[in-house]
Design an enzyme around this catalytic site. Structure first.
Site, PDB file in Angstrom:
ATOM      1  N   GLY A  47      -6.436   2.447  -0.925  1.00  0.00           N
ATOM      2  CA  GLY A  47      -6.020   3.738  -0.380  1.00  0.00           C
ATOM      3  C   GLY A  47      -5.023   3.471   0.735  1.00  0.00           C
ATOM      4  O   GLY A  47      -5.271   2.619   1.602  1.00  0.00           O
ATOM      5  N   ALA A  48      -3.891   4.180   0.696  1.00  0.00           N
ATOM      6  CA  ALA A  48      -2.780   3.834   1.585  1.00  0.00           C
ATOM      7  C   ALA A  48      -3.147   3.793   3.081  1.00  0.00           C
ATOM      8  O   ALA A  48      -2.884   2.784   3.756  1.00  0.00           O
ATOM      9  CB  ALA A  48      -1.622   4.787   1.319  1.00  0.00           C
ATOM     10  N   ARG A  89      -0.319  -6.264  -1.590  1.00  0.00           N
ATOM     11  CA  ARG A  89      -0.029  -5.144  -2.512  1.00  0.00           C
ATOM     12  C   ARG A  89       1.290  -4.502  -2.066  1.00  0.00           C
ATOM     13  O   ARG A  89       1.489  -4.289  -0.865  1.00  0.00           O
ATOM     14  CB  ARG A  89      -1.154  -4.086  -2.496  1.00  0.00           C
ATOM     15  N   GLN A 196     -11.133   5.165  -9.910  1.00  0.00           N
ATOM     16  CA  GLN A 196     -11.377   5.581  -8.520  1.00  0.00           C
ATOM     17  C   GLN A 196     -11.895   7.008  -8.446  1.00  0.00           C
ATOM     18  O   GLN A 196     -12.636   7.357  -7.527  1.00  0.00           O
ATOM     19  CB  GLN A 196     -10.084   5.460  -7.686  1.00  0.00           C
ATOM     20  N   ASP A 237       1.086   7.189  -1.805  1.00  0.00           N
ATOM     21  CA  ASP A 237       1.172   5.819  -1.281  1.00  0.00           C
ATOM     22  C   ASP A 237       2.505   5.544  -0.600  1.00  0.00           C
ATOM     23  O   ASP A 237       2.608   4.668   0.257  1.00  0.00           O
ATOM     24  CB  ASP A 237       0.948   4.803  -2.404  1.00  0.00           C
ATOM     25  N   LYS A 248      -1.215   7.207  -7.345  1.00  0.00           N
ATOM     26  CA  LYS A 248      -1.950   6.582  -8.454  1.00  0.00           C
ATOM     27  C   LYS A 248      -1.389   7.007  -9.812  1.00  0.00           C
ATOM     28  O   LYS A 248      -1.063   8.183 -10.004  1.00  0.00           O
ATOM     29  CB  LYS A 248      -3.426   6.968  -8.315  1.00  0.00           C
TER      30      LYS A 248
END
Ligand code: MRU
Length: 355
Positions: A47-48, A89, A196, A237, A248
């Site tokens: 999660g950002a 990431r 998720q 994000d 996502k």
């Protein structure tokens, strides 16, 4: 939400292992950077906004045992630690924005000793943590004005407490609406490949006693039409200067479906999710993940073991499909290039629209 995603405890980072949810509540103690890097990579923390907090604490972790008083060596170590965390990431810009903030601490205080730098870095990391808590609540209050009694709303992935320190972006809007006494229900897409939505959003919203119904991603169109979905709320994000938003994988599909069904599509994201150096979403780096995630789940293989797979973790929703972007500074309406720069105070560059 009575869950804290990530914390600094005495001399290390403690985070809830999201790969084990919803069935096991297990924490990971990160005493070294490799443990944190692995946790980010395999989505134990994800999660950002949570990744931004992890990055800030990660820098603390990476320099806390630095010996000696050499400023040059310390500054080099900070840069190396930031590069290492940044290699975990690529898409969530909150992670890189947090690393930039940590590096800026040294630049702002060139005359400080190593001991003072360590203290200032700790202050900055805790500031990133605390800001997340406040900013999420602020976005929640703005967004709750868009939810009305009796409505059904839709979301994808997990943009909740588990994606932030403890409240959420898109799900923060639901928590704020609930705190205001509104009665509504949520349809959550399961969010293949890593589920998720099924594992995390379902768990979070049930824990919060918000009426949630889980659906497969492929049911979204039918549910929008037959259940009369009033709005779609998602996180992000990375948002480019023109409002194109990466989130996502599957978010873009929802936005297209929402447009077809004349349903408003709301993106909920803090300033730390904006990347104003990018003119459009075409420049957002999209993470591609291992084929095994699509071939099956949790070690169970569903597809032929060697089938070719395409596994982008995120997609980009063009600004034309986004109704408004909800931030801690208020609700940003189109035209996004002009209004984002007005809200965040940066001159817009000309840009091409995302297809
Ligand atoms: O791969 P993930 O689980 O890190 O992806 C997370 C998302 O796409 C979220 O929707 C996004 O980070 C916003 S979270 C507030």
């Amino acid at each position: 939400m009575a869950v804290t995603t990530i914390q600094w405890v005495k001399d290390h980072i403690k985070l809830i292992d999201q790969t084990r949810l919803p069935h096991d509540i297990v924490y990971i103690d990160c005493h070294d950077l490799k443990t944190l890097w692995d946790a980010i990579r395999r989505l134990s923390v994800r999660g950002a906004p949570a990744l931004g907090v992890a990055a800030g604490f990660g820098v603390m972790l990476g320099v806390k045992d630095f010996p000696g008083a050499s400023q040059d060596k310390f500054a080099r170590q900070v840069r190396q630690v930031c590069d290492y965390i940044g290699s975990s990431r690529p898409t969530a810009v909150n992670l890189f924005n947090a690393l930039d903030r940590m590096k800026a601490v040294l630049e702002r205080n060139p005359g400080a000793s190593v001991a003072q730098w360590k203290r200032l870095l700790k202050e900055e990391a805790f500031l990133i943590y605390e800001e997340d808590r406040q900013v999420c609540r602020s976005m929640g209050r703005w967004g709750a004005s868009l939810i009305h009694d009796g409505e059904k709303v839709m979301t994808i992935c997990n943009a909740g407490a588990l994606a932030t320190v403890d409240y959420g972006t898109a799900l923060g809007v639901f928590y704020a609406a609930q705190e205001q006494g509104k009665i509504f229900s949520v349809y959550a897409c399961e969010t293949r490949p890593l589920l998720q939505g099924a594992r995390l959003t379902a768990w979070e919203l049930m824990k919060a006693r918000i009426d949630i119904t889980l659906i497969c991603d492929s049911m979204a169109a039918t549910v929008m039409r037959d259940k009369r979905i009033a709005a779609v709320f998602t996180g992000a994000d990375r948002i480019a200067a023109n409002g194109d938003a990466a989130n996502k994988i599957g978010t873009y599909s929802l936005a297209v479906l929402a447009r077809h069904h004349k349903i408003p599509f709301y993106v909920v994201a803090p300033r730390s999710t904006f990347d104003l150096s990018l003119q459009s979403g075409a420049q957002i780096p999209i993470e591609e993940r291992d084929a095994s995630e699509v071939r099956g789940f949790n070690g169970q293989v569903a597809a032929p073991r060697t089938v070719k797979v395409f596994n982008p973790a995120f997609d980009v929703t063009g600004n034309r499909l986004i109704t408004v972007i909800i931030t801690e500074h208020g609700i940003i309406k189109p035209p996004f290039t002009r209004n984002i720069s007005r809200v965040f105070g940066k001159k817009p560059k000309s840009c091409r629209a995302y297809p």
